[in-house]
Design a protein around this motif. Structure first.
Motif, PDB file in Angstrom:
ATOM      1  N   LYS A 279       0.831  -1.207   0.000  1.00  0.00           N
ATOM      2  CA  LYS A 279       0.000   0.000   0.000  1.00  0.00           C
ATOM      3  C   LYS A 279       0.865   1.256   0.000  1.00  0.00           C
ATOM      4  N   LEU A 280       1.975   1.195   0.736  1.00  0.00           N
ATOM      5  CA  LEU A 280       2.866   2.348   0.795  1.00  0.00           C
ATOM      6  C   LEU A 280       3.435   2.663  -0.593  1.00  0.00           C
ATOM      7  N   MET A 281       3.839   1.618  -1.336  1.00  0.00           N
ATOM      8  CA  MET A 281       4.351   1.837  -2.687  1.00  0.00           C
ATOM      9  C   MET A 281       3.251   2.294  -3.630  1.00  0.00           C
ATOM     10  N   ASP A 282       2.037   1.770  -3.455  1.00  0.00           N
ATOM     11  CA  ASP A 282       0.906   2.216  -4.283  1.00  0.00           C
ATOM     12  C   ASP A 282       0.615   3.696  -4.036  1.00  0.00           C
ATOM     13  N   ASP A 283       0.637   4.102  -2.766  1.00  0.00           N
ATOM     14  CA  ASP A 283       0.404   5.518  -2.435  1.00  0.00           C
ATOM     15  C   ASP A 283       1.491   6.396  -3.050  1.00  0.00           C
ATOM     16  N   PHE A 284       2.734   5.923  -2.988  1.00  0.00           N
ATOM     17  CA  PHE A 284       3.833   6.689  -3.569  1.00  0.00           C
ATOM     18  C   PHE A 284       3.637   6.856  -5.078  1.00  0.00           C
ATOM     19  N   SER A 360       6.931  -5.147  -3.478  1.00  0.00           N
ATOM     20  CA  SER A 360       7.050  -3.713  -3.218  1.00  0.00           C
ATOM     21  C   SER A 360       8.516  -3.290  -3.215  1.00  0.00           C
ATOM     22  N   GLY A 361       9.379  -4.123  -2.629  1.00  0.00           N
ATOM     23  CA  GLY A 361      10.808  -3.809  -2.613  1.00  0.00           C
ATOM     24  C   GLY A 361      11.422  -3.853  -3.994  1.00  0.00           C
ATOM     25  N   LYS A 362      10.961  -4.781  -4.831  1.00  0.00           N
ATOM     26  CA  LYS A 362      11.468  -4.857  -6.203  1.00  0.00           C
ATOM     27  C   LYS A 362      11.056  -3.624  -6.998  1.00  0.00           C
ATOM     28  N   ARG A 363       9.849  -3.144  -6.751  1.00  0.00           N
ATOM     29  CA  ARG A 363       9.414  -1.905  -7.422  1.00  0.00           C
ATOM     30  C   ARG A 363      10.285  -0.731  -6.993  1.00  0.00           C
ATOM     31  N   LEU A 364      10.624  -0.692  -5.702  1.00  0.00           N
ATOM     32  CA  LEU A 364      11.481   0.382  -5.204  1.00  0.00           C
ATOM     33  C   LEU A 364      12.885   0.255  -5.779  1.00  0.00           C
ATOM     34  N   ASP A 365      13.401  -0.977  -5.892  1.00  0.00           N
ATOM     35  CA  ASP A 365      14.720  -1.187  -6.498  1.00  0.00           C
ATOM     36  C   ASP A 365      14.765  -0.649  -7.916  1.00  0.00           C
ATOM     37  N   GLY A 366      13.632  -0.752  -8.614  1.00  0.00           N
ATOM     38  CA  GLY A 366      13.556  -0.224  -9.979  1.00  0.00           C
ATOM     39  C   GLY A 366      13.648   1.290 -10.039  1.00  0.00           C
ATOM     40  N   LEU A 367      13.464   1.942  -8.888  1.00  0.00           N
ATOM     41  CA  LEU A 367      13.574   3.404  -8.809  1.00  0.00           C
ATOM     42  C   LEU A 367      14.905   3.830  -8.197  1.00  0.00           C
ATOM     43  N   GLY A 368      15.850   2.912  -8.118  1.00  0.00           N
ATOM     44  CA  GLY A 368      17.148   3.234  -7.546  1.00  0.00           C
ATOM     45  C   GLY A 368      17.294   2.803  -6.098  1.00  0.00           C
ATOM     46  N   GLY A 369      16.252   2.146  -5.545  1.00  0.00           N
ATOM     47  CA  GLY A 369      16.327   1.641  -4.194  1.00  0.00           C
ATOM     48  C   GLY A 369      15.964   2.640  -3.115  1.00  0.00           C
ATOM     49  N   ILE A 370      15.615   3.874  -3.504  1.00  0.00           N
ATOM     50  CA  ILE A 370      15.304   4.894  -2.496  1.00  0.00           C
ATOM     51  C   ILE A 370      14.320   5.906  -3.086  1.00  0.00           C
ATOM     52  N   ALA A 371      13.346   6.293  -2.261  1.00  0.00           N
ATOM     53  CA  ALA A 371      12.329   7.265  -2.679  1.00  0.00           C
ATOM     54  C   ALA A 371      11.801   7.953  -1.427  1.00  0.00           C
ATOM     55  N   ALA A 372      10.992   8.986  -1.616  1.00  0.00           N
ATOM     56  CA  ALA A 372      10.461   9.708  -0.455  1.00  0.00           C
ATOM     57  C   ALA A 372       9.171  10.433  -0.806  1.00  0.00           C
ATOM     58  N   ILE A 373       8.295  10.500   0.198  1.00  0.00           N
ATOM     59  CA  ILE A 373       7.112  11.361   0.148  1.00  0.00           C
ATOM     60  C   ILE A 373       7.440  12.572   1.017  1.00  0.00           C
ATOM     61  N   LEU A 374       7.370  13.761   0.440  1.00  0.00           N
ATOM     62  CA  LEU A 374       7.838  14.975   1.113  1.00  0.00           C
ATOM     63  C   LEU A 374       6.724  15.659   1.904  1.00  0.00           C
ATOM     64  N   THR A 375       7.142  16.439   2.877  1.00  0.00           N
ATOM     65  CA  THR A 375       6.179  17.212   3.664  1.00  0.00           C
ATOM     66  C   THR A 375       5.726  18.464   2.909  1.00  0.00           C
ATOM     67  N   PHE A 376       6.555  18.926   1.989  1.00  0.00           N
ATOM     68  CA  PHE A 376       6.173  20.065   1.145  1.00  0.00           C
ATOM     69  C   PHE A 376       6.826  19.866  -0.226  1.00  0.00           C
ATOM     70  N   PRO A 377       6.208  20.394  -1.274  1.00  0.00           N
ATOM     71  CA  PRO A 377       6.711  20.144  -2.631  1.00  0.00           C
ATOM     72  C   PRO A 377       8.040  20.837  -2.911  1.00  0.00           C
ATOM     73  N   LEU A 378       8.871  20.167  -3.683  1.00  0.00           N
ATOM     74  CA  LEU A 378      10.132  20.722  -4.165  1.00  0.00           C
ATOM     75  C   LEU A 378      10.217  20.464  -5.665  1.00  0.00           C
ATOM     76  N   ASP A 379      10.707  21.440  -6.387  1.00  0.00           N
ATOM     77  CA  ASP A 379      10.810  21.319  -7.836  1.00  0.00           C
ATOM     78  C   ASP A 379      12.267  21.213  -8.268  1.00  0.00           C
ATOM     79  N   ASP A 380      12.459  20.526  -9.372  1.00  0.00           N
ATOM     80  CA  ASP A 380      13.749  20.485 -10.074  1.00  0.00           C
ATOM     81  C   ASP A 380      14.910  19.980  -9.222  1.00  0.00           C
TER      82      ASP A 380
END
Length: 401
Positions: A279-284, A360-380
């Motif tokens: 669910k966490l990966m789906d939300d991401f 879910s971990g394999k999906r994250l590995d496909g994104l470089g093994g690390i991702a984040a949901i931020l508290t506020f948006p950041l661009d570029d």
């Protein structure tokens, strides 16, 4: 896993003695032991002796050896862990510098010593805490099947393991041979049930997922309950409420991934670690598609987001694959440990370590093994000039990032 003894020094060095009790514990040991660690465990050593006449004889002697770890080999299906390295303490049957491979065994202690500054970091201590958690066990049992084929798997907090494959030839329904088909199907169901009962503990109340094309899974459930009634097996009948019937495209194990993403299955398994991580990966991924700057992935992008304080209190979530912590390079591992410590202890954000053995971990590995949901948006974040020192970065597959 049972914790027998531990001693950690202020500088982060120290040792721990563990007692593996079930196959899953070998997975935790694999994630805990690193090259250059000292490992002490029971071993079988072949000793060759020469008599006065010049003849030689070879015997196998059980002893205890301490090695400096050089490499690890883990078989995920059999949960066997082989650790190789050079002997550092001389014994009656082994000299310092000789090479040996320790086969870690269930129900036998092993002692792991890490030396050097911050060797026992927060991630390593977290692995011990999780491995020794008394409620840690199989989350879900799954049988993915079609007529004549069944794959029995167990989903734990860390991975999905194929326990047994059942194949029984079933005659087709043609030319008046319906009875032969029914007899073959009954034999298949009985073999599958016998295999399942050898794997599960009926005293536990765990979900049992039955998935198949057509009505095979539903027919198998009926066979289970009919067998429980006929034999008076109350423990088996009590599992009725735990059995979940769903559809799969085939009886092969790879179909389990699609089954576990079905809404009705997720709803029934919502309290399991597997479902929570999925669910966490789906939300991401849902937030990522919005492209509003609230989600980022990739090593450099996430480090920049953490530097800006965007993965902290108020909804910040760091998703990191446990494969990153198995990096051979010490500096690379420390890089990820420092990032985790900062998010959790300084910024106040949530850290979720996903197993690379789960979908879910394999999906994250496909994104470089690390991702984040931020508290506020950041661009570029991906366009900013890289001002960090050049450090070799290892991806989950061992490649340099």
């Amino acid at each position: 896993m049972r914790l027998i003894k531990q001693n950690f020094e202020r500088d982060g060095s120290g040792f721990v003695t563990l007692f593996p009790e079930e196959p899953e514990d070998m997975w935790y040991a694999y994630n805990l032991i690193r090259p250059k660690d000292l490992l002490r465990a029971s071993a079988i050593r072949r000793v060759t002796t020469e008599s006065a006449t010049g003849s030689t004889s070879s015997t196998r002697v059980q002893t205890t050896l301490t090695i400096r770890v050089a490499s690890l080999d883990f078989d995920p299906q059999s949960s066997q862990l082989h650790v190789s390295g050079r002997i550092v303490e001389e014994t009656k049957v082994a000299k310092v510098g000789q090479y040996h491979t320790l086969d870690l065994e269930l129900q036998r202690n092993f002692t792991l010593e890490k030396d050097g500054e911050e060797a026992w970091d927060s991630v390593a201590r977290g692995i011990i805490k999780e491995a020794c958690d008394p409620v840690k066990s199989a989350d879900v049992w799954a049988v993915v099947m079609q007529e004549g084929l069944a794959n029995l798997a167990v989903l734990t907090g860390a991975r999905t393991v194929l326990r047994q494959r059942v194949e029984v030839s079933i005659p087709r329904k043609r030319g008046g041979r319906a009875d032969d088909h029914d007899k073959g199907l009954e034999k298949f169901f009985q073999t599958t049930l016998d295999t399942l009962l050898r794997q599960i503990d009926l005293k536990e109340s765990k979900p049992i997922l039955l998935a198949s094309p057509g009505f095979t899974a539903a027919s198998f459930k009926k066979f289970i309950l009919d067998t429980a009634t006929r034999t008076g097996n109350k423990a088996l009948m009590a599992q009725k409420a735990n059995i979940i019937i769903t559809h799969s495209s085939s009886g092969h194990l790879h179909s389990l991934n699609e089954v576990l993403q079905l809404p009705e299955v997720i709803a029934r398994l919502k309290d399991t670690q597997y479902a929570q991580e999925a669910k966490l990966m789906d939300d991401f991924m849902t937030l990522l598609r919005k492209d509003d700057g609230r989600t980022w992935y990739g090593p450099k992008e996430i480090e920049r987001a953490v530097e800006k304080g965007a993965v902290g209190r108020g909804g910040g979530v760091l998703l990191i694959s446990n494969a990153l912590f198995r990096a051979q390079d010490v500096a690379t591992r420390k890089r990820w440990v420092r990032l985790v410590d900062r998010v959790r202890d300084v910024e106040g954000g949530e850290v979720r370590t996903l197993s690379s053995e789960h979908e879910s971990g394999k999906r994250l590995d496909g994104l470089g093994g690390i991702a984040a949901i931020l508290t506020f948006p950041l661009d570029d974040l991906d366009d900013e000039k890289d001002i960090e020192a050049e450090i070799p970065h290892e991806a989950p597959n061992g490649a340099q990032i």
